[in-house]
Design a protein around this motif. Structure first.
Motif, PDB file in Angstrom:
ATOM      1  N   LEU A  27       0.806  -1.217   0.000  1.00 14.01           N
ATOM      2  CA  LEU A  27       0.000   0.000   0.000  1.00 14.01           C
ATOM      3  C   LEU A  27       0.843   1.274   0.000  1.00 14.01           C
ATOM      4  O   LEU A  27       0.517   2.236  -0.695  1.00 14.01           O
ATOM      5  N   GLY A  28       1.918   1.288   0.772  1.00 14.74           N
ATOM      6  CA  GLY A  28       2.802   2.448   0.759  1.00 14.74           C
ATOM      7  C   GLY A  28       3.433   2.636  -0.608  1.00 14.74           C
ATOM      8  O   GLY A  28       3.509   3.753  -1.128  1.00 14.74           O
ATOM      9  N   GLU A  34       1.902   6.974  -7.183  1.00 15.89           N
ATOM     10  CA  GLU A  34       0.871   7.834  -7.755  1.00 15.89           C
ATOM     11  C   GLU A  34       1.480   9.072  -8.401  1.00 15.89           C
ATOM     12  O   GLU A  34       2.453   9.636  -7.902  1.00 15.89           O
ATOM     13  N   ASP A  35       0.867   9.483  -9.491  1.00 17.84           N
ATOM     14  CA  ASP A  35       1.264  10.722 -10.150  1.00 17.84           C
ATOM     15  C   ASP A  35       1.060  11.875  -9.172  1.00 17.84           C
ATOM     16  O   ASP A  35      -0.010  12.002  -8.572  1.00 17.84           O
ATOM     17  N   GLY A  36       2.068  12.676  -8.999  1.00 16.43           N
ATOM     18  CA  GLY A  36       1.972  13.829  -8.109  1.00 16.43           C
ATOM     19  C   GLY A  36       2.479  13.588  -6.701  1.00 16.43           C
ATOM     20  O   GLY A  36       2.576  14.513  -5.911  1.00 16.43           O
ATOM     21  N   ARG A  59       2.236  17.099  -5.172  1.00 13.84           N
ATOM     22  CA  ARG A  59       2.516  18.187  -6.107  1.00 13.84           C
ATOM     23  C   ARG A  59       1.493  19.313  -5.982  1.00 13.84           C
ATOM     24  O   ARG A  59       1.840  20.493  -5.983  1.00 13.84           O
ATOM     25  N   ASP A  60       0.208  18.935  -5.865  1.00 15.05           N
ATOM     26  CA  ASP A  60      -0.855  19.944  -5.819  1.00 15.05           C
ATOM     27  C   ASP A  60      -2.133  19.323  -5.266  1.00 15.05           C
ATOM     28  O   ASP A  60      -2.186  18.117  -4.985  1.00 15.05           O
ATOM     29  N   ALA A  61      -3.156  20.155  -5.117  1.00 13.79           N
ATOM     30  CA  ALA A  61      -4.427  19.701  -4.557  1.00 13.79           C
ATOM     31  C   ALA A  61      -5.092  18.644  -5.438  1.00 13.79           C
ATOM     32  O   ALA A  61      -5.751  17.735  -4.929  1.00 13.79           O
ATOM     33  N   VAL A  66      -7.028  13.057  -6.076  1.00  4.15           N
ATOM     34  CA  VAL A  66      -7.035  11.761  -6.768  1.00  4.15           C
ATOM     35  C   VAL A  66      -6.577  10.662  -5.814  1.00  4.15           C
ATOM     36  O   VAL A  66      -7.139   9.566  -5.804  1.00  4.15           O
ATOM     37  N   HIS A  67      -5.585  10.952  -4.997  1.00  8.68           N
ATOM     38  CA  HIS A  67      -5.093   9.984  -4.009  1.00  8.68           C
ATOM     39  C   HIS A  67      -6.242   9.484  -3.140  1.00  8.68           C
ATOM     40  O   HIS A  67      -6.352   8.283  -2.876  1.00  8.68           O
ATOM     41  N   GLY A  68      -7.119  10.381  -2.724  1.00 10.01           N
ATOM     42  CA  GLY A  68      -8.233  10.015  -1.859  1.00 10.01           C
ATOM     43  C   GLY A  68      -9.284   9.136  -2.512  1.00 10.01           C
ATOM     44  O   GLY A  68     -10.156   8.606  -1.825  1.00 10.01           O
ATOM     45  N   THR A  69      -9.200   8.939  -3.823  1.00  7.42           N
ATOM     46  CA  THR A  69     -10.163   8.096  -4.540  1.00  7.42           C
ATOM     47  C   THR A  69      -9.606   6.711  -4.873  1.00  7.42           C
ATOM     48  O   THR A  69     -10.328   5.893  -5.449  1.00  7.42           O
ATOM     49  N   GLN A  70      -8.358   6.463  -4.526  1.00  6.39           N
ATOM     50  CA  GLN A  70      -7.690   5.222  -4.931  1.00  6.39           C
ATOM     51  C   GLN A  70      -8.093   4.043  -4.040  1.00  6.39           C
ATOM     52  O   GLN A  70      -8.305   4.208  -2.830  1.00  6.39           O
TER      53      GLN A  70
END
Length: 94
Positions: A27-28, A34-36, A59-61, A66-70
């Motif tokens: 998971l880590g 992930e991109d960003g 990198r940005d918001a 997107v990370h929170g949707t994975q």
């Protein structure tokens, strides 16, 4: 850039077990890929307390959103229920 300091208050004696599960399931590594993502690393305090600090840099918001949707993000949330009593998040934007 967005930096998150995530502090996990672990159930007694469960910090290392939590990270072993995170590593065993990749998971880590999935978060780091992930991109960003710029940084995603866990730290234990020198005093041996039942806390873990996760430092994340994005990198940005948009990348953070997107990370929170994975699926791996959701899986970490499921695992936390077994090992973690409380989570606090500090967010810094640059």
């Amino acid at each position: 850039m967005i930096v998150l300091n995530v502090t996990y208050k672990c159930k007694p004696g469960m910090g290392e077990k939590f990270l072993k599960v995170i590593d065993a399931e990749g998971l880590g590594a999935a978060c780091r890929a992930e991109d960003g993502n710029i940084k995603y690393d866990y730290y234990f305090p020198a005093d041996g307390s039942d806390e873990i600090l996760l430092v994340e840099k994005w990198r940005d918001a948009e990348a953070l959103a997107v990370h929170g949707t994975q699926p791996h993000f959701a899986r970490i949330g499921e695992i936390k229920g077994q090992f973690i009593d409380d989570t606090t998040v500090e967010k810094f934007e640059n």
